[in-house]
Design a protein around this motif. Structure first.
Motif, PDB file in Angstrom:
ATOM      1  N   MET A 110      31.273  37.609  30.481  1.00 40.52           N
ATOM      2  CA  MET A 110      32.319  36.634  30.614  1.00 40.52           C
ATOM      3  C   MET A 110      33.615  37.373  30.920  1.00 40.52           C
ATOM      4  SD  MET A 110      33.669  33.606  28.085  1.00 40.52           S
ATOM      5  CE  MET A 110      32.584  34.127  26.832  1.00 40.52           C
ATOM      6  N   SER A 111      34.383  36.864  31.863  1.00 39.49           N
ATOM      7  CA  SER A 111      35.615  37.502  32.286  1.00 39.49           C
ATOM      8  C   SER A 111      36.812  36.825  31.635  1.00 39.49           C
ATOM      9  CB  SER A 111      35.735  37.414  33.807  1.00 39.49           C
ATOM     10  OG  SER A 111      36.965  37.943  34.212  1.00 39.49           O
ATOM     11  N   ASN A 112      37.877  37.585  31.412  1.00 41.18           N
ATOM     12  CA  ASN A 112      39.114  37.028  30.882  1.00 41.18           C
ATOM     13  C   ASN A 112      40.128  36.764  31.979  1.00 41.18           C
ATOM     14  OD1 ASN A 112      38.274  37.016  28.210  1.00 41.18           O
ATOM     15  ND2 ASN A 112      38.856  39.148  27.921  1.00 41.18           N
ATOM     16  N   ASN A 113      39.917  37.323  33.179  1.00 40.71           N
ATOM     17  CA  ASN A 113      40.807  37.049  34.305  1.00 40.71           C
ATOM     18  C   ASN A 113      40.570  35.631  34.770  1.00 40.71           C
ATOM     19  OD1 ASN A 113      41.722  39.677  34.209  1.00 40.71           O
ATOM     20  ND2 ASN A 113      40.201  40.404  35.660  1.00 40.71           N
ATOM     21  N   ASP A 128      28.265  21.230  33.777  1.00 43.85           N
ATOM     22  CA  ASP A 128      27.034  21.795  34.304  1.00 43.85           C
ATOM     23  C   ASP A 128      26.546  22.933  33.426  1.00 43.85           C
ATOM     24  OD1 ASP A 128      24.942  22.112  36.094  1.00 43.85           O
ATOM     25  OD2 ASP A 128      26.189  22.732  37.772  1.00 43.85           O
ATOM     26  N   GLN A 129      25.337  23.393  33.722  1.00 43.19           N
ATOM     27  CA  GLN A 129      24.742  24.583  33.126  1.00 43.19           C
ATOM     28  C   GLN A 129      25.141  25.796  33.966  1.00 43.19           C
ATOM     29  OE1 GLN A 129      22.535  24.722  30.433  1.00 43.19           O
ATOM     30  NE2 GLN A 129      22.789  22.537  30.090  1.00 43.19           N
ATOM     31  N   LYS A 130      25.103  26.961  33.359  1.00 48.35           N
ATOM     32  CA  LYS A 130      25.355  28.205  34.096  1.00 48.35           C
ATOM     33  C   LYS A 130      24.086  28.607  34.836  1.00 48.35           C
ATOM     34  CE  LYS A 130      26.740  32.956  33.627  1.00 48.35           C
ATOM     35  NZ  LYS A 130      26.836  34.116  32.774  1.00 48.35           N
ATOM     36  N   ASP A 176      26.547  32.262  38.969  1.00 48.54           N
ATOM     37  CA  ASP A 176      27.855  31.926  38.421  1.00 48.54           C
ATOM     38  C   ASP A 176      28.521  33.089  37.701  1.00 48.54           C
ATOM     39  OD1 ASP A 176      27.675  29.241  39.213  1.00 48.54           O
ATOM     40  OD2 ASP A 176      26.671  28.675  37.353  1.00 48.54           O
ATOM     41  N   ASP A 177      29.850  33.089  37.782  1.00 48.93           N
ATOM     42  CA  ASP A 177      30.682  33.880  36.889  1.00 48.93           C
ATOM     43  C   ASP A 177      31.150  32.923  35.800  1.00 48.93           C
ATOM     44  OD1 ASP A 177      30.579  36.373  38.149  1.00 48.93           O
ATOM     45  OD2 ASP A 177      32.273  35.889  39.471  1.00 48.93           O
ATOM     46  N   GLN A 178      31.231  33.427  34.585  1.00 49.97           N
ATOM     47  CA  GLN A 178      31.613  32.603  33.440  1.00 49.97           C
ATOM     48  C   GLN A 178      32.983  33.044  32.939  1.00 49.97           C
ATOM     49  OE1 GLN A 178      28.709  32.615  30.305  1.00 49.97           O
ATOM     50  NE2 GLN A 178      30.193  31.973  28.776  1.00 49.97           N
ATOM     51  N   PHE A 206      29.384  23.711  30.191  1.00 54.56           N
ATOM     52  CA  PHE A 206      30.447  24.324  30.993  1.00 54.56           C
ATOM     53  C   PHE A 206      31.125  23.304  31.899  1.00 54.56           C
ATOM     54  CE2 PHE A 206      27.425  27.732  30.168  1.00 54.56           C
ATOM     55  CZ  PHE A 206      28.261  28.723  29.683  1.00 54.56           C
ATOM     56  N   VAL A 207      32.388  23.584  32.211  1.00 51.89           N
ATOM     57  CA  VAL A 207      33.092  22.868  33.269  1.00 51.89           C
ATOM     58  C   VAL A 207      32.849  23.674  34.533  1.00 51.89           C
ATOM     59  CG1 VAL A 207      35.343  22.193  34.164  1.00 51.89           C
ATOM     60  CG2 VAL A 207      34.853  21.950  31.719  1.00 51.89           C
ATOM     61  N   ARG A 208      32.318  23.012  35.572  1.00 50.38           N
ATOM     62  CA  ARG A 208      32.059  23.681  36.849  1.00 50.38           C
ATOM     63  C   ARG A 208      33.172  23.341  37.826  1.00 50.38           C
ATOM     64  NH1 ARG A 208      28.508  26.458  39.293  1.00 50.38           N
ATOM     65  NH2 ARG A 208      26.891  26.106  37.715  1.00 50.38           N
TER      66      ARG A 208
END
Length: 98
Positions: A1-4, A49-51, A55-57, A30-32
């Motif tokens: 999971m990214s913080n950017n 949606d599902q990941k 996808d990047d999360q 998740f919100v897509r």
């Protein structure tokens, strides 16, 4: 999971999404954020949606977000807002000079 954060939420959009999450009415985890169709004739997509493996999360303002890596170029810089009069979310991407 990214913080950017490739996208952002206005305060009202963030409050409404948090309310959906806290009330347990978010149908998927998740919100897509993405695009449907091509870049020139495409439309933005916002949903639950599902990941997937593509996808990047992200965790943006405490909201779990997924974005398809192949669509990142098109959605980076997008701001998600909420219009209480229309009772709905909309996406806005400021024009950029490239």
């Amino acid at each position: 999971m990214s913080n950017n954060s490739p996208i952002s939420f206005t305060d009202i959009a963030r409050e409404n999404l948090r309310s959906i999450i806290e009330n347990g009415s978010m149908p998927e985890p998740f919100v897509r954020v993405g695009m449907r169709g091509g870049a020139c004739g495409g439309t933005y997509v916002l949903g639950f949606d599902q990941k997937t493996e593509f996808d990047d999360q992200y965790l943006i303002a405490e909201i779990p977000v997924v974005i398809d890596k192949r669509q990142m170029l098109f959605v980076v810089g997008t701001e998600i807002d909420f219009d209480p009069g229309a009772n709905g979310f909309y996406l806005h991407k400021p024009k950029t000079n490239v």
